[in-house]
Design a protein around this motif. Sequence first.
Motif, PDB file in Angstrom:
ATOM      1  N   LEU A   1     -24.466  13.012 -19.384  1.00 24.59           N
ATOM      2  CA  LEU A   1     -25.097  13.975 -18.606  1.00 24.59           C
ATOM      3  C   LEU A   1     -24.470  15.351 -18.543  1.00 24.59           C
ATOM      4  O   LEU A   1     -24.975  16.277 -18.393  1.00 24.59           O
ATOM      5  N   PHE A   2     -23.111  15.236 -18.588  1.00 25.96           N
ATOM      6  CA  PHE A   2     -22.286  16.299 -18.461  1.00 25.96           C
ATOM      7  C   PHE A   2     -22.500  17.308 -19.792  1.00 25.96           C
ATOM      8  O   PHE A   2     -22.515  18.557 -19.734  1.00 25.96           O
ATOM      9  N   VAL A   3     -22.315  16.528 -20.808  1.00 17.55           N
ATOM     10  CA  VAL A   3     -22.323  17.238 -22.280  1.00 17.55           C
ATOM     11  C   VAL A   3     -23.792  17.794 -22.216  1.00 17.55           C
ATOM     12  O   VAL A   3     -23.958  19.143 -22.793  1.00 17.55           O
ATOM     13  N   ILE A   4     -25.035  17.133 -21.654  1.00 16.61           N
ATOM     14  CA  ILE A   4     -26.324  17.811 -21.753  1.00 16.61           C
ATOM     15  C   ILE A   4     -26.171  19.257 -21.001  1.00 16.61           C
ATOM     16  O   ILE A   4     -26.912  20.152 -21.380  1.00 16.61           O
ATOM     17  N   ALA A   5     -25.434  19.079 -19.905  1.00 14.05           N
ATOM     18  CA  ALA A   5     -25.489  20.230 -19.088  1.00 14.05           C
ATOM     19  C   ALA A   5     -24.668  21.427 -19.423  1.00 14.05           C
ATOM     20  O   ALA A   5     -24.781  22.526 -19.047  1.00 14.05           O
ATOM     21  N   GLY A   6     -24.041  21.207 -20.628  1.00 16.13           N
ATOM     22  CA  GLY A   6     -23.298  22.288 -21.138  1.00 16.13           C
ATOM     23  C   GLY A   6     -21.609  22.135 -21.121  1.00 16.13           C
ATOM     24  O   GLY A   6     -21.002  23.025 -21.179  1.00 16.13           O
ATOM     25  N   HIS A   7     -21.022  21.231 -20.237  1.00 13.03           N
ATOM     26  CA  HIS A   7     -19.640  20.989 -20.182  1.00 13.03           C
ATOM     27  C   HIS A   7     -19.074  20.380 -21.182  1.00 13.03           C
ATOM     28  O   HIS A   7     -19.709  19.374 -22.050  1.00 13.03           O
ATOM     29  N   ASP A   8     -17.872  20.632 -21.227  1.00 19.65           N
ATOM     30  CA  ASP A   8     -17.056  19.804 -22.341  1.00 19.65           C
ATOM     31  C   ASP A   8     -16.094  18.765 -21.490  1.00 19.65           C
ATOM     32  O   ASP A   8     -15.718  18.694 -20.342  1.00 19.65           O
ATOM     33  N   VAL A   9     -16.266  17.550 -22.101  1.00 23.29           N
ATOM     34  CA  VAL A   9     -15.666  16.371 -21.659  1.00 23.29           C
ATOM     35  C   VAL A   9     -14.351  15.825 -22.475  1.00 23.29           C
ATOM     36  O   VAL A   9     -14.342  15.656 -23.514  1.00 23.29           O
ATOM     37  N   ALA A  10     -13.427  15.040 -21.505  1.00 23.72           N
ATOM     38  CA  ALA A  10     -12.558  14.363 -22.740  1.00 23.72           C
ATOM     39  C   ALA A  10     -12.654  13.081 -21.673  1.00 23.72           C
ATOM     40  O   ALA A  10     -12.308  12.675 -20.472  1.00 23.72           O
ATOM     41  N   VAL A  11     -12.876  12.170 -22.585  1.00 25.96           N
ATOM     42  CA  VAL A  11     -13.240  10.698 -22.168  1.00 25.96           C
ATOM     43  C   VAL A  11     -11.889   9.632 -22.382  1.00 25.96           C
ATOM     44  O   VAL A  11     -11.383   9.975 -23.495  1.00 25.96           O
ATOM     45  N   SER A  12     -11.462   8.946 -21.452  1.00 23.27           N
ATOM     46  CA  SER A  12     -10.208   7.967 -21.808  1.00 23.27           C
ATOM     47  C   SER A  12     -10.602   6.729 -21.235  1.00 23.27           C
ATOM     48  O   SER A  12     -11.577   6.546 -20.193  1.00 23.27           O
ATOM     49  N   ASN A  13      -9.752   5.747 -21.635  1.00 21.31           N
ATOM     50  CA  ASN A  13     -10.002   4.450 -21.187  1.00 21.31           C
ATOM     51  C   ASN A  13      -8.511   3.700 -21.390  1.00 21.31           C
ATOM     52  O   ASN A  13      -7.581   4.329 -21.814  1.00 21.31           O
ATOM     53  N   SER A  14      -8.425   2.444 -20.861  1.00 20.07           N
ATOM     54  CA  SER A  14      -7.305   1.721 -21.033  1.00 20.07           C
ATOM     55  C   SER A  14      -7.016   1.199 -22.269  1.00 20.07           C
ATOM     56  O   SER A  14      -5.668   1.007 -22.803  1.00 20.07           O
ATOM     57  N   ARG A  15      -7.766   1.363 -23.122  1.00 17.60           N
ATOM     58  CA  ARG A  15      -7.801   0.711 -24.632  1.00 17.60           C
ATOM     59  C   ARG A  15      -7.106   1.941 -25.623  1.00 17.60           C
ATOM     60  O   ARG A  15      -6.807   1.862 -26.815  1.00 17.60           O
ATOM     61  N   GLY A  16      -7.346   3.313 -25.191  1.00 19.71           N
ATOM     62  CA  GLY A  16      -6.740   4.380 -25.979  1.00 19.71           C
ATOM     63  C   GLY A  16      -7.872   4.956 -26.741  1.00 19.71           C
ATOM     64  O   GLY A  16      -9.106   4.533 -26.928  1.00 19.71           O
TER      65      GLY A  16
END
Length: 206
Positions: free
Chosen positions: A18-33
């Motif tokens: 949703l954030f990307v569709i709205a025009g924002h940049d995202v950095a996604v992270s998790n415990s697995r790398g």
Amino acid sequence: MKIGIIGAGMIGATAARLFVIAGHDVAVSNSRGPVSLASLISELGPRAHAMTVADAARWGEMVLLAVPWRTPEALPPADAVSGKIVIDAMNPYAADGSVIDLGASTSSEHTRRRLPGARLVKAFNTIWFKHLAERGHADRPVEARHAIFVAGDDEQAKRIVMGLIEEIGFGPVDTGSLVEGGRRQEPNTPLYNQVITVRDARSLVE
């Protein structure tokens, strides 16, 4: 805006879309790398990046916490989010799905102690991920949109998060301070996981 997302599960991945569709940049992270996020990042496109938890938190101007509340080790380092708006989308569930009894305290109070210096806003914790994925309607008046509840002590931070909620097609409803408002958003409360418009939700929180 650059938004760091801690957790790539149901809420984290859905919010990233949703954030990307709205025009924002995202950095996604998790415990697995980062390597484990290749498929999601490919789906999200050039506005999305895979990072470690610490790097995503440092990179983001705003940070979304979407990891299990019961695993504080999954949170970013406190210094990585100091002074930043941090959205707490977590709920105090145990591994078996039961709600952890925190006594007179709330889950966000614990998070605030874990991340001192963060501008903490409680939001996105009361909505089912499928509703988050499917019920946003930016074409509707805000009053007629699906409500997402928001609580916090930093009024400016809260307003910015509420603006983000409107951008992705939902309607924000302020439940008050981080403690009292956050308590109203906990599991098993009348506001939790409700399919309700902003207009109707406001009558519940008045």
